[in-house]
Design a protein around this motif. Sequence first.
Motif, PDB file in Angstrom:
ATOM      1  N   PRO A  27       0.827  -1.199   0.000  1.00 52.12           N
ATOM      2  CA  PRO A  27       0.000   0.000   0.000  1.00 52.12           C
ATOM      3  C   PRO A  27       0.868   1.259   0.000  1.00 52.12           C
ATOM      4  O   PRO A  27       1.930   1.296   0.615  1.00 52.12           O
ATOM      5  N   VAL A  28       0.372   2.282  -0.698  1.00 51.20           N
ATOM      6  CA  VAL A  28       1.127   3.519  -0.920  1.00 51.20           C
ATOM      7  C   VAL A  28       0.876   4.497   0.227  1.00 51.20           C
ATOM      8  O   VAL A  28      -0.262   4.720   0.634  1.00 51.20           O
ATOM      9  N   ASP A  29       1.973   5.078   0.721  1.00 50.76           N
ATOM     10  CA  ASP A  29       1.893   6.129   1.736  1.00 50.76           C
ATOM     11  C   ASP A  29       1.836   7.466   1.007  1.00 50.76           C
ATOM     12  O   ASP A  29       2.781   7.840   0.306  1.00 50.76           O
ATOM     13  N   PHE A  30       0.725   8.196   1.172  1.00 52.13           N
ATOM     14  CA  PHE A  30       0.563   9.454   0.444  1.00 52.13           C
ATOM     15  C   PHE A  30       1.636  10.472   0.816  1.00 52.13           C
ATOM     16  O   PHE A  30       2.039  11.287  -0.018  1.00 52.13           O
ATOM     17  N   GLU A  31       2.138  10.427   2.037  1.00 55.74           N
ATOM     18  CA  GLU A  31       3.205  11.350   2.437  1.00 55.74           C
ATOM     19  C   GLU A  31       4.455  11.114   1.587  1.00 55.74           C
ATOM     20  O   GLU A  31       5.141  12.057   1.204  1.00 55.74           O
ATOM     21  N   GLU A  32       4.743   9.858   1.266  1.00 54.47           N
ATOM     22  CA  GLU A  32       5.880   9.536   0.408  1.00 54.47           C
ATOM     23  C   GLU A  32       5.650  10.069  -1.005  1.00 54.47           C
ATOM     24  O   GLU A  32       6.564  10.589  -1.646  1.00 54.47           O
ATOM     25  N   VAL A  33       4.422   9.956  -1.501  1.00 48.77           N
ATOM     26  CA  VAL A  33       4.075  10.483  -2.828  1.00 48.77           C
ATOM     27  C   VAL A  33       4.280  11.995  -2.847  1.00 48.77           C
ATOM     28  O   VAL A  33       4.866  12.540  -3.791  1.00 48.77           O
ATOM     29  N   LYS A  34       3.782  12.661  -1.819  1.00 43.62           N
ATOM     30  CA  LYS A  34       3.932  14.123  -1.733  1.00 43.62           C
ATOM     31  C   LYS A  34       5.403  14.518  -1.773  1.00 43.62           C
ATOM     32  O   LYS A  34       5.803  15.435  -2.484  1.00 43.62           O
ATOM     33  N   GLU A  35       6.218  13.794  -1.020  1.00 43.11           N
ATOM     34  CA  GLU A  35       7.643  14.109  -0.928  1.00 43.11           C
ATOM     35  C   GLU A  35       8.370  13.853  -2.249  1.00 43.11           C
ATOM     36  O   GLU A  35       9.133  14.684  -2.723  1.00 43.11           O
ATOM     37  N   GLU A  42      -4.335  14.421  -4.343  1.00 44.87           N
ATOM     38  CA  GLU A  42      -4.394  13.221  -5.166  1.00 44.87           C
ATOM     39  C   GLU A  42      -4.719  13.542  -6.630  1.00 44.87           C
ATOM     40  O   GLU A  42      -4.321  12.827  -7.533  1.00 44.87           O
ATOM     41  N   GLU A  43      -5.415  14.633  -6.874  1.00 49.79           N
ATOM     42  CA  GLU A  43      -5.759  15.025  -8.245  1.00 49.79           C
ATOM     43  C   GLU A  43      -4.544  15.457  -9.049  1.00 49.79           C
ATOM     44  O   GLU A  43      -4.618  15.604 -10.265  1.00 49.79           O
ATOM     45  N   GLN A  44      -3.416  15.655  -8.386  1.00 55.48           N
ATOM     46  CA  GLN A  44      -2.215  16.131  -9.058  1.00 55.48           C
ATOM     47  C   GLN A  44      -1.328  15.004  -9.593  1.00 55.48           C
ATOM     48  O   GLN A  44      -0.276  15.263 -10.158  1.00 55.48           O
ATOM     49  N   PHE A  45      -1.748  13.774  -9.413  1.00 54.52           N
ATOM     50  CA  PHE A  45      -0.988  12.666  -9.997  1.00 54.52           C
ATOM     51  C   PHE A  45      -1.942  11.683 -10.639  1.00 54.52           C
ATOM     52  O   PHE A  45      -3.136  11.680 -10.371  1.00 54.52           O
ATOM     53  N   GLU A  46      -1.375  10.853 -11.528  1.00 53.73           N
ATOM     54  CA  GLU A  46      -2.163   9.810 -12.176  1.00 53.73           C
ATOM     55  C   GLU A  46      -1.348   8.529 -12.231  1.00 53.73           C
ATOM     56  O   GLU A  46      -0.119   8.557 -12.169  1.00 53.73           O
ATOM     57  N   ILE A  47      -2.067   7.428 -12.357  1.00 55.70           N
ATOM     58  CA  ILE A  47      -1.420   6.120 -12.431  1.00 55.70           C
ATOM     59  C   ILE A  47      -1.004   5.875 -13.878  1.00 55.70           C
ATOM     60  O   ILE A  47      -1.839   5.896 -14.781  1.00 55.70           O
ATOM     61  N   PRO A  61      -8.930   5.684  -7.169  1.00 49.31           N
ATOM     62  CA  PRO A  61      -8.450   6.393  -5.973  1.00 49.31           C
ATOM     63  C   PRO A  61      -7.404   5.577  -5.213  1.00 49.31           C
ATOM     64  O   PRO A  61      -7.471   4.347  -5.157  1.00 49.31           O
ATOM     65  N   LEU A  62      -6.483   6.285  -4.621  1.00 47.01           N
ATOM     66  CA  LEU A  62      -5.394   5.652  -3.876  1.00 47.01           C
ATOM     67  C   LEU A  62      -5.924   4.808  -2.711  1.00 47.01           C
ATOM     68  O   LEU A  62      -5.406   3.722  -2.443  1.00 47.01           O
ATOM     69  N   TRP A  63      -6.966   5.266  -2.032  1.00 43.76           N
ATOM     70  CA  TRP A  63      -7.524   4.506  -0.903  1.00 43.76           C
ATOM     71  C   TRP A  63      -8.041   3.145  -1.372  1.00 43.76           C
ATOM     72  O   TRP A  63      -7.916   2.151  -0.664  1.00 43.76           O
ATOM     73  N   GLU A  64      -8.624   3.099  -2.595  1.00 45.36           N
ATOM     74  CA  GLU A  64      -9.150   1.844  -3.135  1.00 45.36           C
ATOM     75  C   GLU A  64      -8.013   0.884  -3.487  1.00 45.36           C
ATOM     76  O   GLU A  64      -8.084  -0.320  -3.210  1.00 45.36           O
ATOM     77  N   ILE A  65      -6.956   1.421  -4.071  1.00 50.80           N
ATOM     78  CA  ILE A  65      -5.777   0.615  -4.400  1.00 50.80           C
ATOM     79  C   ILE A  65      -5.196   0.033  -3.110  1.00 50.80           C
ATOM     80  O   ILE A  65      -4.902  -1.157  -3.024  1.00 50.80           O
ATOM     81  N   ASN A  66      -5.052   0.876  -2.100  1.00 48.02           N
ATOM     82  CA  ASN A  66      -4.495   0.424  -0.825  1.00 48.02           C
ATOM     83  C   ASN A  66      -5.379  -0.632  -0.163  1.00 48.02           C
ATOM     84  O   ASN A  66      -4.868  -1.619   0.379  1.00 48.02           O
ATOM     85  N   ALA A  67      -6.685  -0.454  -0.216  1.00 54.45           N
ATOM     86  CA  ALA A  67      -7.608  -1.431   0.375  1.00 54.45           C
ATOM     87  C   ALA A  67      -7.471  -2.780  -0.334  1.00 54.45           C
ATOM     88  O   ALA A  67      -7.409  -3.834   0.316  1.00 54.45           O
ATOM     89  N   ASN A  68      -7.411  -2.759  -1.665  1.00 54.45           N
ATOM     90  CA  ASN A  68      -7.252  -4.006  -2.427  1.00 54.45           C
ATOM     91  C   ASN A  68      -5.906  -4.660  -2.133  1.00 54.45           C
ATOM     92  O   ASN A  68      -5.823  -5.886  -2.003  1.00 54.45           O
ATOM     93  N   CYS A  69      -4.862  -3.852  -2.013  1.00 54.26           N
ATOM     94  CA  CYS A  69      -3.532  -4.395  -1.713  1.00 54.26           C
ATOM     95  C   CYS A  69      -3.501  -5.027  -0.326  1.00 54.26           C
ATOM     96  O   CYS A  69      -2.862  -6.064  -0.131  1.00 54.26           O
ATOM     97  N   ARG A  70      -4.196  -4.434   0.619  1.00 56.96           N
ATOM     98  CA  ARG A  70      -4.252  -5.030   1.960  1.00 56.96           C
ATOM     99  C   ARG A  70      -4.974  -6.376   1.917  1.00 56.96           C
ATOM    100  O   ARG A  70      -4.596  -7.308   2.632  1.00 56.96           O
TER     101      ARG A  70
END
Length: 164
Positions: A27-35, A42-47, A61-70
């Motif tokens: 799962p992706v940590d949004f703080e790492e993405v920001k850094e 989240e609207e400022q990046f795309e997969i 959405p990132l939350w959905e990706i993270n939920a599926n990864c968990r």
Amino acid sequence: MRIYLLNNTRPYHDEDDGYSGDWFNCPVDFEEVKEKLGVEHEEQFEIADYELPFDLHSDTPLWEINANCRMVLELEGTPIGNEMKAIQQKWFSSFEEFIDHKDEIRYYDVGDGAALAEYLICEEYVFGEIPHELQKHIDYHSYGSELEMDDRYLFTTSGVFRYQ
């Protein structure tokens, strides 16, 4: 499991190695993405790419990706987790549908149809209780061949699965 995210607020530049993007483990940590990408929302990046056992759209959405990864991590190392892709392809139209019905999948730790037939007859009593002296006369290979053609069963190298 990982995804490649692009900062969509920065244009492509040849001298800056192209696009402003990076791979992130899930799962992706949004703080790492920001850094790493210099984004605030989240609207400022795309997969742009992904290596996941389920399909994504560029606007997932990132939350959905993270939920599926968990969910994938929770199943990791189990027979269902090891054969997740084959199970999903056999019985389900989406990863979400697979997750919703994963508890309805039965696993048999057997190697072939004959072994499954013997287990079902002798252990689960699918034909009722059969006296021990008659069990040695049952053609498990023949019944196993029928089970192998039955759509309710999926035979894999990890064992056999049945979706109820």
